[in-house]
Write an enzyme that holds these catalytic residues in place. Structure first.
Site, short mmCIF file in Angstrom:
data_model
loop_
_atom_site.label_atom_id
_atom_site.label_comp_id
_atom_site.label_asym_id
_atom_site.label_seq_id
_atom_site.Cartn_x
_atom_site.Cartn_y
_atom_site.Cartn_z
N HIS A 29 -6.06 -3.80 -5.92
CA HIS A 29 -5.58 -2.41 -5.84
C HIS A 29 -6.57 -1.44 -6.46
O HIS A 29 -6.22 -0.31 -6.77
CB HIS A 29 -4.25 -2.27 -6.57
CG HIS A 29 -3.23 -3.28 -6.20
ND1 HIS A 29 -2.81 -3.43 -4.91
CD2 HIS A 29 -2.57 -4.21 -6.92
CE1 HIS A 29 -1.91 -4.41 -4.86
NE2 HIS A 29 -1.76 -4.90 -6.06
N HIS A 71 0.82 -4.76 -1.49
CA HIS A 71 0.42 -6.15 -1.63
C HIS A 71 0.20 -6.81 -0.30
O HIS A 71 0.36 -8.02 -0.16
CB HIS A 71 1.47 -6.93 -2.42
CG HIS A 71 1.52 -6.52 -3.85
ND1 HIS A 71 2.32 -5.50 -4.30
CD2 HIS A 71 0.83 -6.95 -4.93
CE1 HIS A 71 2.14 -5.34 -5.60
NE2 HIS A 71 1.24 -6.20 -6.00
#
Ligand SMILES: Nc1ncnc2c1ncn2[C@@H]1O[C@H](COP(=O)(O)OP(=O)(O)O)[C@@H](O)[C@H]1O
Ligand SMILES: Nc1ncnc2c1ncn2[C@@H]1O[C@H](COP(=O)(O)OP(=O)(O)O)[C@@H](O)[C@H]1O
Ligand SMILES: [Mg+2]
Ligand SMILES: [Mg+2]
Ligand SMILES: [Mg+2]
Ligand SMILES: [Mg+2]
Lengths: 209, 333, 333, 209
Positions: free
Chosen positions: B57, B219
């Site tokens: 991320h 995700h």
């Protein structure tokens, strides 16, 4: 007659083998309803367990499970790490420092593991999680333990029930974990954690053969 | 899968090592167990701020370690939450005695691992508070799910709680500011393509050439609805409307508008989305007082974006404006 | 082609409009002819800096308009250099009487259009100097080509010449600093995937799943060699070695190491490349005194990266460190 | 007998049509050895020329070409914008304010256009650029102008030679413009600017029919 530390080490070694062998399958199961890491996480965790077992061979089954709990907790990450960590820790506590596990103790330890999972993750049966493998497994184990007291039968019963439990997650709508975000779209997929749970319980049975 | 990597198993190790080399003036990287700490931590008298989560991320969370934001970040494997044996030493390393706030995105794995670490830290005498971030309006029935996920709002919680800690707020106050940001922020995202986790080697889901996925998380997990491709204005409306609705925004409100890229979308496209979102907010009488546009919380190389809106008051605005000096966010210093 | 756009013909218009809305505190956007000007331009007594080029390289150049960097940026159509009727008013708008420097990437189109605009501006009494950026070592036989291209070094020329202008250097001096940066900077890039120009609708070239293109420019044009996929360290070596060789770097040199993403590559991968490059430079006794890692000069959503190395001296280092406040680069303020 | 402003406007209108029709083809030619924008640039530029012609109809052929030059310069961008801009500007200058273009003046204007291109872009014949369409075109035009003085023959000769010139770029190794970065890999592709040049010269011939 009962299970000794040799069994525990064989169990964990076979579990590690199973995670390595089924790594890709577990990743693939986690792909449609999760984030494609369950096989990777479990394989990494159990490889670390193998290392720890070699470093400091445990003296009792309980010690082996405690070492496994701590290692999974620190190496797996994700949801599965703390859940399996708690399960193995509770089972270790239930075994205490006995070096010879009989059928009743075994069934109680499995029950403790399942209860740990539930306490930690708050999932109920039917939520499409590893709980759906463990719940029928401990019920079958308890029934077998009430029979002739053969630990191998207890483990076999648990393994078979866990496998059926994993299959039973296919039609479920997920209510816990990542798969829950998919709502209806989680239906028709098998829960990866339930499958890894069944693999671990099958390894336990094979280790006792 | 073509990636600038050496070994799927070494991605996080090598990337964090490179990050440490590039930003040695700001952070110290501990390799094993892995965590990233602000160079001058613990800062005497200051509440420590720790966040973390799966890798993939970036710049979240490591990129936000530094003055005015996080004191430590704990990177897990790609898309896998970190473990207590990482979170605990990070927590201890940034505790100056004033206590530590854990900023945790609401995913089962993150929650459980931070929970365990917090217990262990408490046992070692460190006062820990947890701010749970759950700003994703794409998750509708939070009663029947793991609850709303923490997405774009996380960046804003980290910045604003970080500023509160930097100005000397105590543990309760920093946690309260973090909670306040979380209560006033909502997000929703879209994926045009999936992303590929290095160890998996194949995309996390399949999208046809004319399909997009609305309501994705960060995700690489599939979203809530799959719809035919639309133009940028149409997609923007699908993301913004639920966010505005959920916040109950109306005329006279001041907001921060944050258009975030998922990693593989050109900046020019993010500004096309920003344009529409800003126009729609203006039509509703909502004032966009602050803005942020860019790749701040990503899903590897995913193409797509998310829209985050934070309702501002004077204090949150001042804390947003306060100086920050991290690898990925810097102003006023 | 899936893009967050409304109409391929409106991409630049809408994107620049959104950019102007998001950064109204820093810049003013003129829509037709299109150019972007620093809010407080012309700054009295200061040399004006103008750059520009095709769109699709964001944040270049618009993202670098602001205090301490550019006074104006002129965006062309995607991958198409802008026209004199844009460059001229931008030049006039930032001329305070101290003259204007054009920073031009060495592409035939950019050179010709800026040349014409410079002539027109001179005719209107504005003193114009041009700094040509041509740092791409992938172009080998510059005698038999349009010459080396301007790539990653452009960002560094704009920052450092911008700082020189901001501290009050005169026209000759600012142009000389720009030239000095150009003489001391080299770059080379790699593409893992191609990019798709919105109006073309298909990728600019085709790469097989196991092929990469070494020596790409920033316009989606194919590069010089196509080779089978390698790991990150191998690719880094292929980019860094010619750069280091061409600069003649050796023990005792100080450099700025800039690892740039082409738009579609995750930051984590850029840090893996940075790690290797920093290690290799350290082995040669070269000190990496400054670094920059991220998407600063891109090719739409292309996956890949470029490595740029600038040989630093004390003055260039001080100018690099000088305050800058633009949408895409900000420190010290 | 000669060419008037009506011809010039028809020429530019037909050129605009050709750019619109061949937009994708020119983009496709620019893809392997350039950056996929030549058709887009030329189409945008000539659409703008149409607008200008409608806004303020020119009085002489020279005025029409000058308006075209300024519009292409400000709307095309890239390498082609200034190059075509210069070419049309030099041709306009060569025509002066005549309203009736004879064959010799026509050939001289084409020559001026080509020379403008070369002055601006510094390309030589064989460098795989639009110069490779214009150079044979002006040679053929000069030869035809030296004949019976029929302007249509001059334009036809120029168009045919430009088309052959465009084809002749196929085996060339590019030494100017973006294609030059490709070195040997530019061989085997046709230069997009040479093709657009041939289209424009063909439009000139058709406008005179
Ligand atoms: N609340 C929960 N209770 C029990 N099991 C859970 C819960 N949440 C997730 N799981 C189990 O964890 C598995 C996913 O593990 P893993 O993929 O390793 O972690 P993550 O979801 O964080 O990526 C699921 O398949 C499910 O069996
Ligand atoms: N130096 C030059 N001299 C003459 N023609 C050139 C030169 N450089 C490029 N060209 C022409 O320009 C054409 C490309 O135009 P275009 O694609 O519109 O611009 P760009 O290359 O800037 O994208 C080439 O096909 C070639 O014919
Ligand atoms: Mg998972
Ligand atoms: Mg995970
Ligand atoms: Mg171009
Ligand atoms: Mg082109």
């Amino acid at each position: 007659m009962g299970l000794d530390v040799g069994w525990a080490v064989r169990w964990l070694t076979l579990s590690a083998q199973a995670m390595a062998e089924h790594r890709v399958e577990l990743i693939e199961l986690d792909r449609p309803i999760g984030d494609s890491d369950h096989g990777e996480n479990m394989d990494r965790g159990f490889q670390a367990v193998l290392g720890k077992l070699a470093e400091a061979p445990p003296e009792t089954p309980g010690a082996a499970l405690k070492l496994t709990a701590m290692t999974l907790m620190s190496k797996v990450g994700g949801a599965a790490g703390p859940l399996y960590g708690t399960a193995f820790l509770r089972a270790a506590t239930a075994l205490g420092d006995t070096s010879d596990v009989d059928a009743a103790t075994l069934a109680a330890a499995l029950q403790a593991a399942r209860d740990g999972l539930v306490a930690r993750g708050k999932a109920e049966p039917g939520d499409k999680t590893m709980v759906d493998a463990w719940t029928p497994a401990i019920e079958a184990a308890a029934a077998a333990a009430a029979g002739d007291g053969d630990v191998r039968k207890v483990l076999l019963a648990a393994a078979e029930a866990a496998e059926a439990g994993a299959v039973s997650t296919d039609p479920m709508l997920a209510r816990k974990g990542r798969a829950s975000y998919l709502g209806e779209r989680s239906i028709g997929h098998r829960d990866p954690g339930a499958v890894s749970s069944a693999l671990i319980l099958r390894a336990a049975a094979e280790a006792a053969e | 899968m073509k990636k600038l990597i050496n070994d799927p198993k070494a991605v996080v190790d090598e990337s964090v090592e490179g990050f440490g080399l590039a930003h040695a003036d700001l952070v110290t990287v501990f390799p094993d167990p892995k965590y990233i700490v602000r160079k001058d931590a613990p800062v005497a008298g200051k509440v420590g701020l720790v966040s973390g989560g799966g890798s993939g991320h970036e710049p979240l969370h490591g990129g936000y370690v530094g003055k005015g934001m996080l004191d430590a970040a704990v990177p897990g494997a790609v898309f896998t939450s970190p473990t207590p044996d990482q979170i605990l030493p990070a927590t201890l390393a940034v505790n100056s005695g004033a206590g530590v706030v854990h900023i945790v995105k609401n995913y089962t794995g993150d929650v459980l691992n931070f929970e365990t670490a917090a217990e262990l830290a408490q046992a070692e005498g460190v006062d820990v508070r947890t701010v749970l971030v759950n700003d994703d309006v794409a998750v509708e029935d939070s009663l029947y799910t793991a609850g709303r996920r923490g997405v774009g709002g996380t960046v804003l919680v980290e910045k604003i709680a970080g500023a509160a800690a930097e100005r000397g707020d105590n543990l309760e106050a920093v946690a309260a500011i973090g909670d306040r940001v979380n209560q006033n922020v909502r997000s929703m995202g879209v994926a045009l393509t999936a992303c590929t986790v290095p160890h998996a080697g194949v995309p996390s889901f399949e999208l046809e050439e004319n399909e997009i996925e609305i309501g994705i998380g960060i995700h690489g997990e599939p979203g809530r609805h799959r719809i035919p491709m639309e133009n940028a204005d149409g997609i923007t409306d699908r993301l913004l409307d639920p966010v505005v609705g959920d916040l109950g925004l109306g005329s006279g409100d001041n907001v921060l508008l944050f258009v975030n890229g998922m990693g593989g979308t050109p900046q020019s496209e993010l500004y096309i989305v920003y344009r529409r979102a800003a126009q729609k907010l203006a039509e509703k009488g909502v004032t966009v007082a602050r803005s942020l546009v860019g790749n701040y919380i990503t899903s590897l190389e995913m193409q797509g974006c998310s829209i985050t809106v934070l309702r501002l008051d004077d204090e949150l605005t001042a804390l947003w404006d306060a100086p920050v000096h991290t690898p990925a966010l810097r102003w006023g210093v």
